[in-house]
Design an enzyme around this catalytic site. Structure first.
Site, PDB file in Angstrom:
ATOM      1  N   GLU A 286      10.054   1.036  10.683  1.00 20.21           N
ATOM      2  CA  GLU A 286      11.066   2.086  10.474  1.00 20.21           C
ATOM      3  C   GLU A 286      10.334   3.395  10.634  1.00 20.21           C
ATOM      4  O   GLU A 286       9.537   3.781   9.778  1.00 20.21           O
ATOM      5  CB  GLU A 286      11.707   1.926   9.086  1.00 20.21           C
ATOM      6  CG  GLU A 286      13.018   2.683   8.939  1.00 20.21           C
ATOM      7  CD  GLU A 286      12.817   4.078   8.391  1.00 20.21           C
ATOM      8  OE1 GLU A 286      12.864   5.021   9.221  1.00 20.21           O
ATOM      9  OE2 GLU A 286      12.617   4.223   7.186  1.00 20.21           O
TER      10      GLU A 286
ATOM     11  N   CYS B  74      13.190  10.901   7.502  1.00 22.07           N
ATOM     12  CA  CYS B  74      13.152  10.419   8.884  1.00 22.07           C
ATOM     13  C   CYS B  74      14.519  10.511   9.552  1.00 22.07           C
ATOM     14  O   CYS B  74      14.605  10.678  10.768  1.00 22.07           O
ATOM     15  CB  CYS B  74      12.624   8.991   8.934  1.00 22.07           C
ATOM     16  SG  CYS B  74      13.499   7.843   7.866  1.00 22.07           S
TER      17      CYS B  74
ATOM     18  N   LYS C  35       0.845  -1.198   0.000  1.00 24.50           N
ATOM     19  CA  LYS C  35       0.000   0.000   0.000  1.00 24.50           C
ATOM     20  C   LYS C  35       0.874   1.239   0.000  1.00 24.50           C
ATOM     21  O   LYS C  35       1.504   1.572   0.999  1.00 24.50           O
ATOM     22  CB  LYS C  35      -0.932   0.044   1.211  1.00 24.50           C
ATOM     23  CG  LYS C  35      -2.032   1.117   1.040  1.00 24.50           C
ATOM     24  CD  LYS C  35      -2.553   1.662   2.341  1.00 24.50           C
ATOM     25  CE  LYS C  35      -1.734   2.792   2.892  1.00 24.50           C
ATOM     26  NZ  LYS C  35      -1.842   4.063   2.106  1.00 24.50           N
TER      27      LYS C  35
ATOM     28  N   GLU D 288       9.865  15.720  16.186  1.00 23.97           N
ATOM     29  CA  GLU D 288      10.167  15.684  14.758  1.00 23.97           C
ATOM     30  C   GLU D 288       9.320  16.730  14.029  1.00 23.97           C
ATOM     31  O   GLU D 288       8.093  16.711  14.096  1.00 23.97           O
ATOM     32  CB  GLU D 288       9.880  14.285  14.210  1.00 23.97           C
ATOM     33  CG  GLU D 288      10.349  14.076  12.795  1.00 23.97           C
ATOM     34  CD  GLU D 288      10.138  12.647  12.318  1.00 23.97           C
ATOM     35  OE1 GLU D 288      10.928  12.174  11.501  1.00 23.97           O
ATOM     36  OE2 GLU D 288       9.159  12.019  12.773  1.00 23.97           O
TER      37      GLU D 288
END
Length: 775
Positions: free
Chosen positions: A263, A297, A189, A390
């Site tokens: 991850e 990331c 997906k 973040e």
């Protein structure tokens, strides 16, 4: 007369637009895209995808439903046995064909990726697409070598893979290539914002002759991903994305038996020492934080710069920021493209507006499209929200340090642990600090180096598992054969009676000392025929707290050499051997079985663990740079474990020995049917120079202890071989800090032939240290 330097200073960059006619013609011809299921297009209700740099509609894509996901999983299940039955060479030829297709159509894929994501064409063309091809080439080789190099391993089955929007095609390659190489089939997906390169890749895969059902693509939003995660016939979920969603997936898959790799996010430190090549460090920082608009990331989003050079470094950095070109991503002269959506620009702007630091922004940026200027915020303290959370945008936050010790403390002061960059000309300093940084990837005098041969992945709330290399490959395999189901737990009962001439109740073992239980309760221990053998303490959550604190304080064990750990394990075997008859008799009394053979097997296992302590080595990956990427096994940290009731001494020694050999500290819940074996064993620890806190032993109910030990935020991994059904509880509670888990789902583990590689792999995590060299 005009000086040449004046000419260079006043030169303007002319636009160099990339032609997009071929890709737009492909989009126009398609119009509306369906899912790719079993080699055919399946249409559904559509939603529009947009070019974030302009806002224009690119295409209409089908919204995946639970029924679409079910059809894709069924297609993958039908195709998997035949695909896995192919030889490694035959699968390698398919992956080679995919790599060639990527190379032949690289320019079209790069243009489509830029239209879909807003990233500069230079990044799509020169970084993403070569790495995509590299992953398929590399894993073609892995398929070829599987039988020889992974004996006793086989494909997991059907893999559900969910990828993000920042590197759509590269994330596809990272996940699809190893899965197919090992004989798995895939339901992928892509992110709802960026599905187009996955759909083009599916066409190329069909043209390359990939069998139907091996790769299925279902497009849609988060509800589609949730349906894939929840599907009962999916054997593994691989997810890249936010920590919040990763935690939800961990909770959703808890107790299902699905393999899982995550991850997730990061807040990676970028550490610059006063002896660094400042100009190189500034240029590296541009790639670290403004590559892909900071939507990475592992972006070097936290600048930690030595106080002595901070002002000079910031001045140079601001000058470099002023030279960055922000604009049309299809212009080959552009450095920074757009963010993924206007809403992300608003989110980033709101975060910047609330800061108390000094803000510097480069500009101007286009007024239309999802553009945000490269931003530097200085003068922040380490606990500032922008230093901790973040941002996922082109915003760099900065603070200073004075000493290497302080630099490491600041770098590790985060709930994330994905990557770190370290800049210094002192190789001794670099190699001293790299192992101390709590991150899965460390770059020395470099940043954002990635390759299929080098493991990529994080620690702490950056997730678990690795992408790439041997570690990433093994995550798509499982041991051959089916494990036996454990019998229901039966704890013998009987009448309390004196177990000897002098009353003795074994205590808990915490911090190298015997400790009374916090709750003040004990329970009787009985043999299989009801004979009273003694009493043991009943531990509770406060005892777990004390044991974990003791384990955390014993962090020095993780820094000892493998040679020292081996000597202590050998010493433990020596002391166990001296009491072999006593342990054999105790085993017989608790289990009714002859304990002599088990004691000998336990001695052999301790020797095996000691042997591995200084021999479980890393790998120097064959990466295509002038330099090396070292995949170094590092201790997981504090492991909570629930011992097996079958062969209790051998099982306990296997867990304790493997954890200690790799430098971990352990909080062990003793086997419920044979707890006296564990309480006898801590006397072996006492006489074998094992430092206090390295091994802590609790007795009590696994069901009662499991949620507290698995949920403890200072525990880094949790294992269970228990006959009590606690696997689901452990996995759900582990979602709190996304700790690694290894649980049995009610299946027996053969400790007589334990496959020590599984124990050593579970007791370590690969830290990849990149060290470029040369002038």
């Amino acid at each position: 007369m005009t000086d040449v330097t004046d000419i260079f200073a006043t030169l303007e960059y002319g636009p160099a637009p990339e032609a997009d006619g071929e890709v737009r013609a492909w989009l126009a011809a398609k119009g509306t895209f369906g899912h790719v299921i079993d080699g055919a297009q399946v249409m559904g209700d559509g939603f529009k995808t947009h070019n974030p740099a302009t806002g224009e509609v690119l295409a209409e894509v089908s919204q995946g439903t639970a029924a679409d996901v079910d059809a894709a999983v069924k297609a993958a299940r039908r195709a998997q046995p035949e695909w896995a039955a192919l030889s490694g060479h035959q699968r390698a030829r398919h992956l080679y064909a995919l790599a060639r297709q990527v190379q032949k159509h690289a320019r079209a894929l790069a243009v489509l990726e830029t239209l879909d994501t807003g990233k500069p064409i230079r990044e799509s063309r020169d970084i993403d697409l070569p790495l995509v091809a590299r992953h398929f080439y590399y894993h073609a080789g892995m398929a070829q070598l599987m039988a020889e190099n992974l004996p006793g391993r086989e494909a997991i089955g059907v893999c559900g893979q969910i990828i993000p929007w920042n590197f759509p095609l590269l994330m596809l390659a990272w996940k699809v290539a190893p899965a197919l190489a090992m004989g798995n089939t895939v339901v992928l997906k892509p992110a709802e914002q960026t599905p187009l390169t996955a759909l083009m890749f599916a066409e190329l895969a069909q043209a390359a002759g990939l069998p139907k059902g091996v790769l299925n693509i279902v497009t849609g939003d988060g509800t589609t991903g949730a349906a894939l995660v929840a599907h009962p016939d999916v054997d593994k979920i691989a997810f890249t994305g936010s920590t919040t969603v990763g935690r939800a997936i961990r909770e959703a898959t808890a107790g299902t038996g699905k393999a899982l790799t995550l991850e997730l996010g990061g807040k990676s430190p970028y550490i610059v020492f006063d002896d660094a090549d400042i100009d190189s460090a500034v240029e590296g920082l541009v790639d670290a934080i403004w590559f892909n608009g900071g939507q990475v990331c592992c972006a070097g989003a936290r600048l930690l710069v030595h106080e002595a050079i901070a002002d000079r470094f910031h001045d140079k950095l601001k000058a470099r920021m002023d030279g960055l070109r922000v604009g049309d991503p299809l212009d080959k002269c552009i450095d920074v493209g757009s963010l993924i959506a206007a809403s992300d620009c608003a989110r980033v702007a709101a975060l910047v507006e609330q800061t108390e630091g000094e803000v510097y922004q480069a500009g101007p940026v286009p007024q239309t499209g999802a553009f945000y200027p490269p931003t530097l915020i200085t003068g922040l303290h380490s606990s500032d929200p922008l230093m901790q959370e973040e941002i996922f945008g082109p915003v760099l936050v900065s603070t200073t340090f004075r000493t290497p010790v302080e630099a490491v403390q600041l770098a590790n002061n985060t709930r994330y642990g994905l990557a770190a960059s370290l800049w210094t000309e002192n190789v001794n300093l670099a190699l001293d600090l790299a192992p101390k940084l709590e991150a899965g990837i460390i770059w020395v005098n470099a940043t954002n180096l990635m390759d299929a041969a080098a493991g990529f992945g994080g620690t702490k709330e950056s997730g678990f598992g690795r992408e790439g290399g041997w570690a990433g490959l093994r995550a798509y395999t499982k041991p051959v054969g089916d494990a036996k189901k454990l019998p229901a737990l039966h704890i013998p009962t009987g009448e309390m009676a004196a177990a000897g001439p002098l009353d003795r109740t074994p205590k808990l073992y915490i911090g190298g000392k015997q400790a009374r239980p916090d709750g003040g309760y004990v329970r009787g221990v009985f043999g299989p025929k009801g004979a009273c053998l003694g009493e043991v303490a009943e531990a509770n959550r406060k005892d777990i707290r004390n044991a974990v604190e003791a384990a955390a304080k014993a962090s020095g064990w993780s820094k000892t050499s493998g040679h020292l750990r081996a000597q202590i394990l050998y010493y433990m075997a020596e002391n166990l051997s001296a009491r072999a008859d006593e342990f054999a008799a105790r085993l017989h009394a608790q289990t009714g079985q002859d304990g002599t053979v088990e004691v000998e097997a336990a001695l052999d296992r301790l020797f095996t663990c000691a042997a591995w302590a200084d021999k479980y080595e890393g790998r120097a990956a064959g990466v295509p740079i002038r330099g090396i990427a070292l995949g170094m096994p590092s201790p997981v940290g504090v492991i909570g474990a629930f011992a097996a009731e079958q062969t209790p001494l051998l099982a306990m020694v296997s867990v304790v020995g493997a954890a200690m050999a790799m430098g971990n500290r352990l909080v062990l819940a003793a086997p419920e049917t044979a707890p006296l074996t564990a309480t006898d064993f801590y006397q072996v620890l006492d006489t074998s120079d094992v430092p206090g806190g390295v091994v802590n032993i609790l007795t009590g109910s696994h069901a009662e202890l499991a949620p507290h030990l698995a949920g403890h935020m200072e525990v880094d991994a949790c294992w269970s071989f228990s006959s009590t059904d606690i696997s689901g509880v452990i996995e759900r509670e582990a979602a709190g800090n996304l700790k690694r888990t290894w649980v049995n789902y009610g299946q027996a583990h053969d400790f007589a032939a334990p496959q020590m590689d599984r124990f050593l792999e579970a007791a370590t995590e690969v830290k990849t240290i990149w060290v470029p060299y040369g002038e």
